[in-house]
Design an enzyme around this catalytic site. Sequence first.
Site, PDB file in Angstrom:
ATOM      1  N   ARG B 121       0.873  -1.204   0.079  1.00 56.41           N
ATOM      2  CA  ARG B 121       0.087   0.136  -0.091  1.00 56.41           C
ATOM      3  C   ARG B 121       0.883   1.154   0.020  1.00 56.41           C
ATOM      4  NH1 ARG B 121      -5.148  -0.943   1.455  1.00 56.41           N
ATOM      5  NH2 ARG B 121      -6.045  -2.483   0.053  1.00 56.41           N
ATOM      6  N   GLN B 126      -0.094   2.356  -6.241  1.00 56.45           N
ATOM      7  CA  GLN B 126      -1.529   2.302  -6.243  1.00 56.45           C
ATOM      8  C   GLN B 126      -2.363   1.665  -7.550  1.00 56.45           C
ATOM      9  OE1 GLN B 126      -4.111   5.434  -3.678  1.00 56.45           O
ATOM     10  NE2 GLN B 126      -1.950   6.182  -3.764  1.00 56.45           N
ATOM     11  N   ASP B 129      -2.745  -1.805  -7.506  1.00 53.48           N
ATOM     12  CA  ASP B 129      -3.318  -2.378  -6.115  1.00 53.48           C
ATOM     13  C   ASP B 129      -4.821  -2.779  -6.494  1.00 53.48           C
ATOM     14  OD1 ASP B 129      -4.519  -2.879  -3.749  1.00 53.48           O
ATOM     15  OD2 ASP B 129      -3.782  -0.673  -2.971  1.00 53.48           O
ATOM     16  N   SER B 132      -7.509  -2.597  -3.380  1.00 47.78           N
ATOM     17  CA  SER B 132      -8.151  -1.325  -3.565  1.00 47.78           C
ATOM     18  C   SER B 132      -9.256  -1.045  -4.726  1.00 47.78           C
ATOM     19  CB  SER B 132      -7.226  -0.110  -3.781  1.00 47.78           C
ATOM     20  OG  SER B 132      -6.513   0.189  -2.361  1.00 47.78           O
ATOM     21  N   TYR B 227      -2.622  -0.255   7.259  1.00 46.93           N
ATOM     22  CA  TYR B 227      -3.784  -1.332   7.740  1.00 46.93           C
ATOM     23  C   TYR B 227      -3.809  -1.330   9.240  1.00 46.93           C
ATOM     24  CZ  TYR B 227      -3.358  -3.845   3.164  1.00 46.93           C
ATOM     25  OH  TYR B 227      -3.373  -4.280   1.846  1.00 46.93           O
TER      26      TYR B 227
END
Lengths: 375, 375, 461, 461, 92, 92
Positions: B121, B126, B129, B132, B227
């Site tokens: 993360r 991103q 990812d 997500s 997280y």
Amino acid sequence: MQIFFPKEEDQEIRTTILPEVAKKFVDLGLEVVIEEGLGSSVFIEDDLYSEVGAIISDSRDTAFNSADIVCRINKPYKEEIANLKKKSIHISFLDPFNESDLVKEFANQEVSAISMELVPRITRAQKMDALSSQANLAGYAAVVEASRTINKSFPMMMTAAGTISPSRVFVIGVGVAGLQAIATAKRLGARVEAFDTRPVVEEQVKSLGAKFVKIDIGETEETDQGYAKELTEEQIKMQQEGMKKICSQSDVVITTAQVFGRPAPRIVTNEMVQAMQPGSVIVDMAVSTGGNVEGSKADEYVFENGVTIIGMSNLPGEVAKDASQVYGANLFNMIEEYWDLENKVLNFDLTDDVLKGCVITHEGKVVNELVKDRM
Amino acid sequence: MQIFFPKEEDQEIRTTILPEVAKKFVDLGLEVVIEEGLGSSVFIEDDLYSEVGAIISDSRDTAFNSADIVCRINKPYKEEIANLKKKSIHISFLDPFNESDLVKEFANQEVSAISMELVPRITRAQKMDALSSQANLAGYAAVVEASRTINKSFPMMMTAAGTISPSRVFVIGVGVAGLQAIATAKRLGARVEAFDTRPVVEEQVKSLGAKFVKIDIGETEETDQGYAKELTEEQIKMQQEGMKKICSQSDVVITTAQVFGRPAPRIVTNEMVQAMQPGSVIVDMAVSTGGNVEGSKADEYVFENGVTIIGMSNLPGEVAKDASQVYGANLFNMIEEYWDLENKVLNFDLTDDVLKGCVITHEGKVVNELVKDRM
Amino acid sequence: MDISILVNLTYIAASILFIVGLKMLGSPDTARQGNLLSASGMLLAVVITLLDQNIIDYRFIAGALLAGGIVGYFAATKVQMTSMPEMVAIFNGFGGIASLLVGSAEYVVSPLNNPALMGAIYLTVLIGGLTFTGSLIAYGKLSEVISGKPFLYKGQQFVNGLLLLTILLVGVNMIFVQGMISPNETLILLISLAFILGILFVIPIGGADMPVVIALLNSFSGLAACAAGFVITNNVLIVAGALVGASGLILTNIMCKAMNRSLANVLFSGFGAVSDSDTERSEEQGEVSPISAQDAYLILEAASSVLIVPGYGMAVAQAQHAVRELGELLEANGAEVKYAIHPVAGRMPGHMNVLLAEANVSYDVLVEPEDVNPIMETVDVCMVIGANDVVNPDAKENEGSPIYGMPIIEVDNSKTVFVLKRSMASGFAGIQNPLFFKSNTRMLFGDAKETVSTLVSEFKG
Amino acid sequence: MDISILVNLTYIAASILFIVGLKMLGSPDTARQGNLLSASGMLLAVVITLLDQNIIDYRFIAGALLAGGIVGYFAATKVQMTSMPEMVAIFNGFGGIASLLVGSAEYVVSPLNNPALMGAIYLTVLIGGLTFTGSLIAYGKLSEVISGKPFLYKGQQFVNGLLLLTILLVGVNMIFVQGMISPNETLILLISLAFILGILFVIPIGGADMPVVIALLNSFSGLAACAAGFVITNNVLIVAGALVGASGLILTNIMCKAMNRSLANVLFSGFGAVSDSDTERSEEQGEVSPISAQDAYLILEAASSVLIVPGYGMAVAQAQHAVRELGELLEANGAEVKYAIHPVAGRMPGHMNVLLAEANVSYDVLVEPEDVNPIMETVDVCMVIGANDVVNPDAKENEGSPIYGMPIIEVDNSKTVFVLKRSMASGFAGIQNPLFFKSNTRMLFGDAKETVSTLVSEFKG
Amino acid sequence: MESQIILLIFILVLSIFLGVELITKVPSTLHTPLMSGANAISGITLVGAILSSGSSEIVTIILGTSAVFFASINVVGGYLVTNRMLGMFKKK
Amino acid sequence: MESQIILLIFILVLSIFLGVELITKVPSTLHTPLMSGANAISGITLVGAILSSGSSEIVTIILGTSAVFFASINVVGGYLVTNRMLGMFKKK
Ligand SMILES: NC(=O)c1ccc[n+]([C@@H]2O[C@H](COP(=O)([O-])OP(=O)(O)OC[C@H]3O[C@@H](n4cnc5c(N)ncnc54)[C@H](OP(=O)(O)O)[C@@H]3O)[C@@H](O)[C@H]2O)c1
Ligand SMILES: NC(=O)c1ccc[n+]([C@@H]2O[C@H](COP(=O)([O-])OP(=O)(O)OC[C@H]3O[C@@H](n4cnc5c(N)ncnc54)[C@H](OP(=O)(O)O)[C@@H]3O)[C@@H](O)[C@H]2O)c1
Ligand SMILES: NC(=O)c1ccc[n+]([C@@H]2O[C@H](COP(=O)([O-])OP(=O)(O)OC[C@H]3O[C@@H](n4cnc5c(N)ncnc54)[C@H](O)[C@@H]3O)[C@@H](O)[C@H]2O)c1
Ligand SMILES: NC(=O)c1ccc[n+]([C@@H]2O[C@H](COP(=O)([O-])OP(=O)(O)OC[C@H]3O[C@@H](n4cnc5c(N)ncnc54)[C@H](O)[C@@H]3O)[C@@H](O)[C@H]2O)c1
């Protein structure tokens, strides 16, 4: 005076009244009787009704027989009418233009039948206007249903993994339901376009921030109650032509077009459906009056070339609790309006604009002009 | 170099890539092979893939055998791994902490397995990812699902037939999915409250115009990747106590709480479910990692005392087309990032932060520290 | 030091006080101190003048001062609040006659062959005289001693032209020619003409426009004092008079603008004559009072409870965002703000809810008519934003009305109602709305979004 | 008519032109005509003065006028745009020395026993002299002939005190006592002291503050002219000088406010001395240039393409509604407005979309970085509203940066960048942003909603 | 004498400009008080009246004295009325 | 003489007030041009310089003439520079 709320048939998810409204009837001085299990479809137990003073009846027929007023959502079976007390009042949706038999039966039984769909569209009667209150929720439910069904998101999302484009929603027919559909789709972030034959609608569409599609179809008219008049053959053609392109670019098409007292106009042809992207969704909200979309079937999901045509005839039932609340409120507002608090009777004044509009039979006669004309 | 996209199993509605993304792979100089019918679940025909230069393969096994890179959404069957070419790369969600067998099999086959859920993360990663990108859509879909299921309208409506109160939505766990759920519910007009153990979230919730519920559960922590860390027994108790009242007042509860690498915390107990209004709805978005809600079952609607507990394990599949688009983009972004345009090979640099995080096996060894620790 | 230097320095100080005072009078926060400053300037000027060595006899002066002071004091303190504008008019008239008298007094003792001086005296007497009678007529009209109706007659222009010509001739005679008629006759003639001019100037103007006329006459009385300053070569008269003359003119202009008219329009058109048809209609329904956004702001600023009543017009104007912002500013200003949502406002059920939710108005501040009607008396200001039918009092008062019986938001029971709409057009139901003609209603004409935005910028200052 | 009356009436006309001209200089639309008006006033005054009958010999005057005019013309037209402030400084100095010379000239021929006249001469020479050297130093600092650093030394205050005392004594001697030293010596002494005062006054002030100092010196040179007016009893000098003196002081004050400092702070504290730690940091990163919302407005007003780059800060401030309104106003003003949405702006995918949709921003005006980066050079103004990481140039320039490699919105390539945030704090990634220190970046500090609202009200006027 | 008139005209011009500049944006609730306050200032003619009535000529004295009488009504009444009006503006 | 000085002081005071009132809210892009324009006006001392240099005393003439020189630089340069600066403000 006794008022009875029978339980609806099983496929109806709505219920006629919620306990809060039942309480208002009790407060008015009416003897409120409900059929056992009335609220079960919206998770309301009988207890809650008895708490506010309603009587729970386990015999539907007895109750029919003794009630002075019977209120329900959907039209009765013919046999049930025979059970009703003479001179009693029966309030429900009736579809009187198509159900001549029922109307005759009511007249025979000397029951005063009130048809909820004929409550006139005047400002004063809005609180009793169940067509509006249900159409409003139906418009909302149609969009929720479409968003559930389509395999895309309604809003645009610009994300690290690329831009998800917004869904394009096209609303055809912008009455009460259409406006709420526009509002809901806009809220969810869709690009919304709308069309209606009545030109006044343009401003209303814009007042919700959506785009009005202009299609030249010549002169159109509306009745003094704001209902649309039927189009000519030629106009319908022009309209279909104009819409074809927009439909083919849309992810969701919602049709709500109705013409008062006539079958719904056929607006979306099979050809137009074929032109749409596979995966797109059509909600035909006029399916119960014949459908705006070729091939739509009541209470079915029709798959046509990758396009899903949703033909739910009871969209308000999707938000049954709210729909029940407002329907009950409509009933209450109507009865309260004509209730004589001192004598505890209904003032049945047929010169009153509202009653003149919605009372179909009275004292053994069909009294409504429109209905009489069509029989 | 050949890249192969096998078709997912039948119950998966998403697809690995859409033609637009396939084209980008082709442009990169890869030989793109797709299995017949790859896009059928999202209404995309094979033609569209071949138009952009992809090869359609009707033999899955052959393709497995010849591909240098295999990309898919869900973890493979163990048997399929045996089919893979040596030194090839396999990219998919893997659930490596629970699927030690698969990991070992990959190592045995000398296949480099990349686990999409372990993409770190960090800001730079991103775009790759997928956790997500999918969670985001899942958050949206959860709300749409809830709005479809509940028998009320989300927005408030003040109408002639009375006021329809807005639904109260309570979002527990405000990560990517939770935020999107808040945003979507807010858009639809619900009253939204949210809770998370990480205090930074409060500002984020407010930035979407929703209310943050403060429950004092003492010190909480987050990892450097943002997280949440697991709570102590006692903290969980405190949290449940604090939430009970809010849940009982809510029409919709959406739970998204996850703890990285551990089973999801059990937050909503049966007692809390009992306390909720009949007719209300819970969406348990953590159902596939064990569930935040007592009694939730994967891919089932559980009715518990009038409350519907939705446990869909594949919520992104509800918006399959968009989910496929972003998943494919994640794959593409990852491969492009390490693609050597001149030599047309992947730069497999295990000192790179991102690869260090998500490559599980390489050259016959389990190289990921976290996974090694848990085996 | 020479006493005259002291006197003059004091005059300078007094002038400064007038300047600063006038400046401060222009802003609500400082107006009161401004008035005090200017009053102390006046005191200073009067006291130092009394030290003048040329003054031979103080008795009369003291007597007149005292008498005038007492009359002024009682007139000012005993007058009813509502009659203050009349009072200002009459005070102003006295200022004019005083200048006239000063001019006359100097005329009597001055050599006639000094054109500059004669010119100054001529102006002093003329302006002073016309201010005097003009102010008296304005007083009469305001206090309804004289009919407030504009007084118009045939040949008006011809008579006025003749009058002005005569005045001009008298002036030429007095300043340059001399001796066509005797000095005394000249003076008396001039005074009479000035008086007549004042009357003829004001009498044709309608009562509603009197405030503007008084402001203009006030500017004139300043000019008269200024001219008198030239007559007796006194700086403080020149400075103060010119200040008042100029600022009065500007103020007159501002007042005209606030009424959305031009000065020429006020002065030269009988008000009633312009809009005959309007008058007729308003006779049926009563009169509509428009208000400017700036004034509405001042009322809102002072309100401690505000009820916003949105309607279809807000949707059409897409004013919801601006309305929300205004609501927030009102709250920040300490007012309690609620939104009263009528069930049928707009064109679909929940129309207002959709818009207000879009604009992020919290559900908590939305109230229904039933909740708010009983406490409507306690509401300082109702802002009706593009609503019409849903606030139509006919629904409860007029049995013949097609909407009779519909529950409405009874904004007419609140202290002040602002109605924001573009015109006097009717709403969906197509009927006229008596609310607009009520005495506590002010119409804020214009597109709702623009009007609300203007209010917002007023709040931001 | 007497020529002197003509001259004086012309002076009145010239004064009116100065007044109106100065007024018009204060607003962008009329500034140019204002300057022309004031210039014609000057021409009028000079020409009429040349008619003066007491002037004996025109030759020198004509010569000096011509020479001065030519020098002025070339200086003004040949100077580089960027050096204009210096030029103004030096012109101003010349005005000061001219007043000093006039004062001195009169001193030489005047009777010494007229205190009023002596006082006027004293002030003329003193102020004129200090204006002269002060302006020269300012010129030097601006053109970097002299170091722009504030020049501070021990005992500064003592030296200054001594100087002021001496000047005072010379004044007393000149005006009242007379004869302690000879008139010529007095004059020379006074001039020298004035020169020294000017130097010591300006030299301690930092280069960055020079514009304020010049404005102040300009006000002084007005006062010097005004004093000279008293020396030769000339009204137009008094009026024009006083106008410049007063308006210059106000302008100085306005300029200080725009820099968020007080005049005292500018004059009496070496800039660097106040904020040592700041200087240190800015040496690492370069300097940050803040800008006021009013100035930002002027730039936006002139922009023909504006790119709005929202980030998490816009969400936190809930500024989306205000931003939309600003966007609309910019469009109405003729600018092309787009919103560049970075894929990871905010804290969730599509965060900006949700907010902008809520605020009713059309999807059509949203653009992605890929689309807008290539044409960034053509963008007049980028407004970065609460974004940070997504516009951090380190992502493309600094390999060591943790966000290296992330595509960003390359706002730094546009002509001007406004960054709206509350402080110099970092964003989600916790790293400093070199964008803030670039020369085309202006920081608009404050809560984004408030800042944008201020801009909106600026646009509404 | 003439040079003095010139100066007086100068003063007149400046005062007029100043008067114009002073009154710019006045909220309309202040229109009446401002008018009234300015009216009181215009009573400055009182100073002239005093000077006139201090003469030795009998006509002048009579005229002057009446001027003083009227002007002082204007001044005293004007300031007091203005003050009363402004009293209503006190903040809540 | 004295009465004249009084009048001059009157004029001074009024001018100062007027100067203050004239400049109220100036956008900061106009600060420099406004300063420069005002500076040009302050070159009015040129009028004084001309009057001085028209004298018959030689010292006065020298001083006056140099004053004329400097002042005219100020005036001519000042107005031109201001004009140039304002030229940059032309609307798009
Ligand atoms: N809610 C429903 O379900 C529904 C459905 C159908 C019909 N209706 C009916 O609609 C009516 C609703 O009442 P209402 O009070 O909301 O609206 P209304 O009575 O229709 O009045 C709206 C007013 O807004 C003004 N307006 C329009 N555009 C404007 C703008 N841009 N700026 C400022 N003002 C503007 C109009 O006056 P100007 O033109 O002078 O500006 C008009 O008088 C009721 O009669 C109701 O029965 C309601
Ligand atoms: N989009 C996603 O899915 C997602 C998810 C998680 C993380 N992220 C990360 O979040 C970051 C997003 O970048 P970004 O540029 O949008 O935001 P950012 O880099 O976090 O910067 C936000 C800036 O807004 C300013 N700010 C905060 N409140 C403000 C207020 N009320 N008024 C004005 N300014 C305010 C802050 O500065 P001051 O404090 O000085 O005002 C801060 O520098 C990226 O690093 C991205 O990786 C994104
Ligand atoms: N005054 C009131 O009290 C009141 C109350 C409720 C509704 N109304 C008004 O009544 C009107 C009708 O509302 P409704 O929802 O009952 O309408 P409806 O259900 O009868 O019809 C739905 C819409 O379909 C449209 N339509 C018909 N033929 C079409 C065609 N060929 N193509 C496209 N559109 C077509 C109609 O114009 C209408 O807008 C609306 O204007 C509504 O505002 C008034
Ligand atoms: N920098 C980046 O590139 C990037 C990218 C994506 C996400 N993120 C961040 O990573 C973080 C985690 O996001 P995610 O969606 O993957 O989280 P997740 O799916 O792991 O967990 C969902 C949420 O549940 C919460 N949670 C855990 N235990 C809980 C409990 N007992 N009660 C209530 N809530 C509980 C967590 O705090 C988290 O917010 C977020 O802050 C997100 O912004 C960062």
